[in-house]
Design an enzyme around this catalytic site. Structure first.
Site, PDB file in Angstrom:
ATOM      1  N   GLY A 124      18.213   1.711  -9.746  1.00 38.60           N
ATOM      2  CA  GLY A 124      19.027   2.098 -11.202  1.00 38.60           C
ATOM      3  C   GLY A 124      18.553   1.018 -12.314  1.00 38.60           C
ATOM      4  CB  CYS A 125      16.176  -1.146 -13.144  1.00 35.93           C
ATOM      5  SG  CYS A 125      17.057  -2.493 -13.548  1.00 35.93           S
ATOM      6  CB  VAL A 126      15.145   2.406 -17.153  1.00 37.96           C
ATOM      7  CG1 VAL A 126      14.058   3.151 -18.019  1.00 37.96           C
ATOM      8  CG2 VAL A 126      16.363   3.413 -17.267  1.00 37.96           C
ATOM      9  CB  SER A 127      12.612  -2.142 -16.775  1.00 42.82           C
ATOM     10  OG  SER A 127      13.772  -2.747 -16.725  1.00 42.82           O
TER      11      SER A 127
END
Lengths: 366, 466
Positions: A128-131
């Protein structure tokens, strides 16, 4: 949900945040640590994704009323945080200007020890991390958790560094006790919304999950060592009553049967064989009629290895060394011999057996 | 008068209810005092620097209360309309009015309120049909959103018509909603998905698409305007070629219907989908346009009330389209509010909106590309190439998440960072994620200026660490 109410907070506001939104009653066999029981108003989504840890046998249970005093704002008190983390929080609190806080955060990130690319695996990736963020955890020789992390985004890297510095070198219960509340105290306006985009929250969760897993694996390994001492006495089903209920596994008591001590070459068994080890031995004996057979459980050597975790059917027995001397290998190439063995152990391979190290010879070759 | 007329729901013509009309007349009077400044506004939509003629963006801002707030200590600059648009007061009022005065289930009742609700609901359908120039309102199926509309076509038309070996052509730039349903259905039917890649202008290669077409092609499903590249595909041309080989065309018009005139007769597409929430309407409602004969031939998608004719224990018979595809109680208030949104947009005029956005979009592109190390995706704007009013971009050495976070927390600028539901496209472009600033007709030149200043500040902040 309390967290949703304060996500995207415009500024640092001390909202009456429900304490301990993370843990339910977590009980630890050896340390008898009891966290505050989950209040009814707790956020269900947090609960779903947290590993709860329950004791099977009755042990000494501290009554829930003996919980630490809560602060006036109902936050987790800063004193409960690991010492390094307390320092970090105080440092950030002393820096008023938001930009300077960011500078500090990024500075942390820049000085984070780089993570070896081999550890940038799926199991180490924060969901769930965009990065992209990876976290690795292992025990030092005092059974404290050591973390390493990396990210391609500066801010996330800073947050990761903060968590690494704040939590590394601490024992598991202390790490598990940390709630995300402290992020508010940093004044970074980090959203604590349980949304999937919340990298910070997910990072903390993953680090705690890994700490817990390390502890569990450690328990299993030490319990199998214990049973070796009383090797001719069948050990009780629940050894210390450690049961891990992960959201994607069934609870499995970790137990060790030590029935096979009288068979064959117990001399090479450093670790007594568990049920899988026994099954492997039986299968190979039945099908290959070996002259010599050695089955060695070396799962402990791979305990920190990312792929070894609570998958369905995994009883901790994942890696074995096999030495088989049998006529059945006559006229067969090495590859074919290995193939034979793998075929015989299909079931086990499907159910959590990860790898075999095989020596397969005919009697003439020995 | 250009601009923001308060359009009353037309139901007052149905059954004059003295009290409720009086109520709304009053509110109309209250509102009009704040509008008086606009009656003097010129009808041009130019992006004026010294505002002697007020730009469209400035004129309509009063209708969007949500834009007048501070975020993290700065004025909100909302540049994420491609994700969802803001709603003008009329739309909110229409929704409120529905619930306050005539909420009732549609198509079923005999009584007064239900008749009113049904009329308004069906009127909204007519408004949608008119808005895209469909030949009949029966060609409009209300769905939850465009995603559901595409799934409807995939599961209803697709499962029936796709056979093993049949081909469905998509582009690599499609939104996930126009990729995944086809993946699911091709698994079930044995159809094969083929993807058109980008050409050197960073636009899907239409020549390649033409080459890909064959008698095996049964469907071409493409976007009209790309939510990442801002490019516009020549749908008319694509439809002609597709029909030549006997293939149908589905157009994902989510980023076009809100921003320009979309005429399904001119496009001649077989299916077209759009979402209300991107065009000043509420969430929870969208629509599928399908040619009558096509919809007639399609089996039901979801089963339940409304879509049936007769129900027996062992079988049922189904209603005619569009009802056949509208199972259960619809989002009545939302559909009516969508109708109000369409009225609002039509009042301004889609050509005007489009003209304004082309200008503003060009301005955004120019200012953005003037910053060093900024890489904007998609085609360069030119006389022949009109980009949509959005820019997806990356700054060298700066992660889009960092960028978006800093812009939000230090400057109150709302942009999006991530893959924008277009992972295959990002993979193709060789990046994990990008930042995206998207405009709508309520944005102004000042918004773009604020954004660019904030961006420059952000870049220099992060550069100071290098």
């Amino acid at each position: 949900m309390a967290a949703a109410a304060m996500s995207c907070a415009a500024s640092l506001r001390l909202l009456p945040f429900k304490p301990n939104l993370f843990a339910s009653s977590v009980q630890y066999p050896a340390k008898a640590l009891i966290l505050r029981p989950l209040k009814p108003s707790e956020l269900p989504s947090f609960r779903r994704t947290i590993i709860t840890f329950q004791k099977i046998s009755t042990g000494n249970v501290r009554p829930p009323s003996a919980s630490p005093p809560s602060s006036s704002e109902d936050f987790q008190p800063i004193e409960e945080l690991p010492p390094e983390l307390q320092e970090i929080v105080k440092l950030f609190q002393s820096v008023q200007e938001p930009r300077a806080k960011y500078r500090q955060l990024i500075f942390y990130g820049e000085h984070l020890k780089p993570l070896d690319p081999q550890f940038k695996t799926r199991e180490n990736k924060v969901e769930g991390c965009v990065s992209q963020v990876w976290v690795r955890a292992f025990f030092d020789d005092q059974r404290n958790v050591v973390y390493e992390a990396d990210s391609d985004s500066s801010i996330t890297k800073g947050l990761a560094a903060l968590l690494v510095q704040g939590l590394s070198g601490r024992p598991v219960p202390e790490i598990l006790r940390v709630t995300p509340d402290f992020a508010l105290l940093l004044g970074l306006q980090q959203s604590l919304s349980p949304s999937r985009n919340n990298g910070f929250l997910n990072m903390l969760k993953l680090m705690q999950k890994k700490a817990l897993h390390l502890e569990v694996k450690g328990e299993e390994d030490s319990s199998s060592e214990e049973s070796l001492e009383s090797s001719f006495v069948p050990t009780p089903e629940t050894n210390g009553g450690v049961s891990v209920v992960d959201k994607d596994t069934e609870s499995k008591p970790s137990f060790v049967e030590d029935l096979g001590a009288e068979d064959s070459d117990g001399g090479s068994d450093v670790v007594a064989l568990g049920s899988r080890g026994m099954r492997i031995r039986e299968k190979l004996e039945k099908e290959l009629n070996p002259v010599e057979l050695e089955v060695e459980d070396v799962s402990y050597q791979h305990a920190g290895h990312a792929a070894v975790r609570g998958s369905a059917g995994d009883d901790g027995e994942t890696h074995f060394n096999l030495r088989i001397v049998s006529d059945a290998f006559q006229g067969k190439s090495l590859v074919k011999r290995h193939r034979m063995i793998y075929d015989l152990l299909q079931e086990e391979l499907k159910n959590g057996l990860h790898a075999l190290s095989i020596v397969a010879k005919t009697p003439a070759e020995v | 008068m250009e601009g923001v007329a308060m359009k009353l729901p037309s139901f007052k013509s149905l059954a004059p209810n003295a009290i409720s009309i009086g109520h709304r007349s009053f509110s109309r009077v209250r509102r009009s005092s704040s509008l008086s400044v606009f009656s003097a506004a010129s009808s041009s939509a130019t992006v004026a620097t010294n505002s002697e003629s007020v730009s469209l963006g400035h004129r309509v801002r009063k209708d969007f209360r949500i834009l007048h707030q501070e975020v993290n200590g700065s004025k909100l600059v909302y540049l994420d309309s491609a994700a969802t648009s803001q709603k003008p007061s009329v739309v909110l009022e229409a929704l409120q009015n529905y619930y306050e005065f005539y909420n009732s289930n549609v198509h079923r009742g005999i009584h007064y309120l239900s008749a009113k609700a049904t009329d308004e609901f069906e009127l909204a359908r007519k408004k949608v049909a008119r808005f895209i120039n469909a030949s009949d309102s029966k060609e409009i199926v209300f769905t939850r959103n465009a995603t559901e509309a595409i799934n409807l076509v995939a599961y209803s038309w697709g499962l029936l018509n796709l056979k093993p070996g049949d081909e469905v052509i998509l582009t690599v730039a499609e939104h996930h909603s126009c990729i995944v349903p086809w993946q699911l259905v091709s698994e079930k039917t044995g159809a094969v998905l083929k993807y058109v890649m980008l050409n050197e202008d960073e636009v899907p290669d239409v020549d390649k698409l033409r080459e890909m077409l064959s008698p095996k092609t049964k469907l071409v499903a493409v976007h009209h305007v790309s939510n990442v590249l801002a490019s516009c595909l020549p749908i008319e041309e694509i439809v002609v070629c597709a029909h030549n080989v006997g293939a149908k065309v589905l157009v994902d018009a989510c980023q076009s219907v809100p921003h320009m005139v979309v005429d399904v007769q001119k496009l001649n597409a077989d299916f077209l989908v759009a979402s209300s929430h991107k065009m000043c309407g509420p969430t929870g409602i969208g629509f599928l346009y399908g040619r009558s004969d096509l919809l007639q031939s399609m089996p039901p998608f979801l089963g339940g009330g409304e879509m049936i004719s007769d129900v027996f224990l062992d079988h049922s018979t189904y209603a005619e389209p569009p009802s056949r595809f509208e199972a259960g109680t619809p989002a009545i208030g939302e559909a009516i509010a969508l109708g109000a949104a369409i009225d609002y947009l039509s009042e301004i005029g889609m050509p005007k909106i489009h003209e304004y956005e082309v200008e503003l979009g060009k301005y955004l592109y120019e200012k953005l590309s003037s910053l060093p190390d900024v890489r904007i995706y998609g085609p360069r704007p030119s006389e022949s190439v009109h980009r949509g009013a959005l820019c997806s971009f990356n700054v060298e050495g700066l992660h889009p998440t960092d960028l978006a976070t800093f812009l939000d927390q230090q400057h109150g600028v709302a942009i999006r960072s991530g893959h924008h539901c277009a992972q295959p496209l990002h993979r193709y472009l060789g990046v994990n994620a990008s930042a995206r600033a998207s405009l709508y007709f309520y944005n102004t030149k000042e918004d773009v200026d604020s954004f660019v200043v904030a961006l420059a500040d952000t870049v220099s902040f992060f550069n100071s660490f290098k």
